[in-house]
Scaffold this motif. Structure first.
Motif, PDB file in Angstrom:
ATOM      1  N   GLY A 143      71.327 -32.367  19.616  1.00 16.99           N
ATOM      2  CA  GLY A 143      71.622 -33.578  20.225  1.00 16.99           C
ATOM      3  C   GLY A 143      72.938 -33.755  20.649  1.00 16.99           C
ATOM      4  O   GLY A 143      73.570 -35.059  21.081  1.00 16.99           O
ATOM      5  N   ALA A 144      73.302 -32.798  20.947  1.00 20.39           N
ATOM      6  CA  ALA A 144      75.003 -32.882  21.545  1.00 20.39           C
ATOM      7  C   ALA A 144      74.958 -33.425  22.808  1.00 20.39           C
ATOM      8  O   ALA A 144      74.142 -33.002  23.848  1.00 20.39           O
ATOM      9  CB  ALA A 144      75.621 -31.497  21.341  1.00 20.39           C
ATOM     10  N   LYS A 145      76.007 -34.087  23.266  1.00 18.51           N
ATOM     11  CA  LYS A 145      76.409 -34.680  24.338  1.00 18.51           C
ATOM     12  C   LYS A 145      76.917 -33.421  25.402  1.00 18.51           C
ATOM     13  O   LYS A 145      77.868 -32.951  25.088  1.00 18.51           O
ATOM     14  CB  LYS A 145      77.341 -35.881  24.660  1.00 18.51           C
ATOM     15  CG  LYS A 145      77.417 -36.449  26.123  1.00 18.51           C
ATOM     16  CD  LYS A 145      78.366 -37.739  25.777  1.00 18.51           C
ATOM     17  CE  LYS A 145      78.670 -38.356  27.044  1.00 18.51           C
ATOM     18  NZ  LYS A 145      79.270 -37.594  27.871  1.00 18.51           N
ATOM     19  N   LEU A 146      76.153 -33.192  26.432  1.00 23.28           N
ATOM     20  CA  LEU A 146      76.587 -32.214  27.671  1.00 23.28           C
ATOM     21  C   LEU A 146      77.243 -33.192  28.633  1.00 23.28           C
ATOM     22  O   LEU A 146      76.769 -33.718  29.204  1.00 23.28           O
ATOM     23  CB  LEU A 146      75.310 -31.599  28.108  1.00 23.28           C
ATOM     24  CG  LEU A 146      75.422 -30.590  29.265  1.00 23.28           C
ATOM     25  CD1 LEU A 146      75.912 -29.587  28.602  1.00 23.28           C
ATOM     26  CD2 LEU A 146      74.122 -30.195  30.009  1.00 23.28           C
ATOM     27  N   SER A 198      67.503 -30.239  22.810  1.00 25.07           N
ATOM     28  CA  SER A 198      68.718 -30.554  23.084  1.00 25.07           C
ATOM     29  C   SER A 198      69.683 -29.956  22.011  1.00 25.07           C
ATOM     30  O   SER A 198      70.601 -30.468  21.462  1.00 25.07           O
ATOM     31  CB  SER A 198      68.808 -32.072  22.898  1.00 25.07           C
ATOM     32  OG  SER A 198      68.232 -32.437  21.502  1.00 25.07           O
ATOM     33  N   GLU A 199      69.379 -28.467  21.618  1.00 28.70           N
ATOM     34  CA  GLU A 199      70.107 -27.860  20.651  1.00 28.70           C
ATOM     35  C   GLU A 199      70.782 -26.760  21.585  1.00 28.70           C
ATOM     36  O   GLU A 199      70.443 -26.389  22.564  1.00 28.70           O
ATOM     37  CB  GLU A 199      69.153 -27.177  19.687  1.00 28.70           C
ATOM     38  CG  GLU A 199      68.335 -28.070  18.695  1.00 28.70           C
ATOM     39  CD  GLU A 199      67.520 -27.138  17.729  1.00 28.70           C
ATOM     40  OE1 GLU A 199      68.083 -26.186  17.054  1.00 28.70           O
ATOM     41  OE2 GLU A 199      66.306 -27.283  17.560  1.00 28.70           O
ATOM     42  N   PHE A 200      71.917 -26.592  20.903  1.00 29.55           N
ATOM     43  CA  PHE A 200      73.069 -25.804  21.437  1.00 29.55           C
ATOM     44  C   PHE A 200      73.455 -24.763  20.491  1.00 29.55           C
ATOM     45  O   PHE A 200      74.003 -25.161  19.218  1.00 29.55           O
ATOM     46  CB  PHE A 200      74.187 -26.542  22.142  1.00 29.55           C
ATOM     47  CG  PHE A 200      73.897 -27.209  23.332  1.00 29.55           C
ATOM     48  CD1 PHE A 200      73.862 -26.882  24.492  1.00 29.55           C
ATOM     49  CD2 PHE A 200      73.633 -28.727  23.203  1.00 29.55           C
ATOM     50  CE1 PHE A 200      73.622 -27.544  25.607  1.00 29.55           C
ATOM     51  CE2 PHE A 200      73.087 -29.422  24.275  1.00 29.55           C
ATOM     52  CZ  PHE A 200      73.172 -28.848  25.299  1.00 29.55           C
ATOM     53  N   GLY A 249      77.342 -27.226  31.900  1.00 30.13           N
ATOM     54  CA  GLY A 249      78.585 -28.006  31.526  1.00 30.13           C
ATOM     55  C   GLY A 249      79.250 -27.503  30.160  1.00 30.13           C
ATOM     56  O   GLY A 249      79.077 -26.429  29.945  1.00 30.13           O
ATOM     57  N   LEU A 250      79.776 -28.574  29.646  1.00 31.68           N
ATOM     58  CA  LEU A 250      80.711 -28.530  28.270  1.00 31.68           C
ATOM     59  C   LEU A 250      80.062 -29.268  27.308  1.00 31.68           C
ATOM     60  O   LEU A 250      79.408 -30.294  27.462  1.00 31.68           O
ATOM     61  CB  LEU A 250      82.114 -28.928  28.498  1.00 31.68           C
ATOM     62  CG  LEU A 250      83.143 -28.008  29.562  1.00 31.68           C
ATOM     63  CD1 LEU A 250      84.323 -28.680  29.710  1.00 31.68           C
ATOM     64  CD2 LEU A 250      83.093 -26.726  29.398  1.00 31.68           C
ATOM     65  N   THR A 266      81.462 -23.909  26.742  1.00 27.58           N
ATOM     66  CA  THR A 266      80.455 -23.629  27.793  1.00 27.58           C
ATOM     67  C   THR A 266      79.182 -23.345  27.747  1.00 27.58           C
ATOM     68  O   THR A 266      78.880 -22.598  27.137  1.00 27.58           O
ATOM     69  CB  THR A 266      81.060 -22.448  28.945  1.00 27.58           C
ATOM     70  OG1 THR A 266      82.463 -22.644  29.135  1.00 27.58           O
ATOM     71  CG2 THR A 266      80.350 -22.364  30.214  1.00 27.58           C
ATOM     72  N   ALA A 267      78.469 -24.240  28.074  1.00 29.72           N
ATOM     73  CA  ALA A 267      77.022 -24.295  27.888  1.00 29.72           C
ATOM     74  C   ALA A 267      76.316 -23.741  29.057  1.00 29.72           C
ATOM     75  O   ALA A 267      76.373 -24.089  30.159  1.00 29.72           O
ATOM     76  CB  ALA A 267      76.383 -25.655  27.785  1.00 29.72           C
TER      77      ALA A 267
END
Length: 127
Positions: free
Chosen positions: A54-57, A97-99, A69-70, A79-80
């Protein structure tokens, strides 16, 4: 997000330091199975730093399409990257929404659909 799986991954990272898993006779390499779109990939546990759900991109202008994005990992921008565009040349984003952040000086992460499981593979079976 599968909290039990992520906790098991943390424990596996610590156990992987000596290369031999409990109950195993020969050294094993542990992998986390991740989903990106409809495909599954294996990532070596020792290469992972963290999984953030759930990180904000934050999008960036004027970057190649595979850079989404970041993502902020504890005050450090990562860097995503879109693995579907990098590996499969598909112009879609993973549906999750997982990074997945890697232990690398370049601070990059993969946008994934989710995590599936952990598996251990004997070193003798790897090329």
């Amino acid at each position: 997000m599968n909290d039990d799986l992520h906790a098991a991954a943390k424990a596996a990272q610590a156990e992987a330091a000596d290369g031999t898993l409990a109950g195993e006779e020969e050294p094993c390499v542990q992998f986390m199975i991740i989903n990106a779109g409809q495909k599954q990939y294996a990532v070596q546990i020792t290469q992972l730093q963290e999984i953030q759900n759930g990180a904000k991109l934050s999008t960036l202008p004027f970057v190649p399409p595979y850079i989404e994005g970041l993502v902020n990992f504890h005050g450090t921008p990562y860097t995503a990257l879109n693995p579907l565009l990098l590996l499969e040349k598909k112009q879609v984003r993973p549906d999750g929404s997982e990074f997945l952040a890697f232990r690398h000086k370049d601070h990059f992460c993969l946008h994934i659909s989710g995590t599936e499981s952990l598996c251990a593979v004997p070193e003798s079976e790897l090329d």
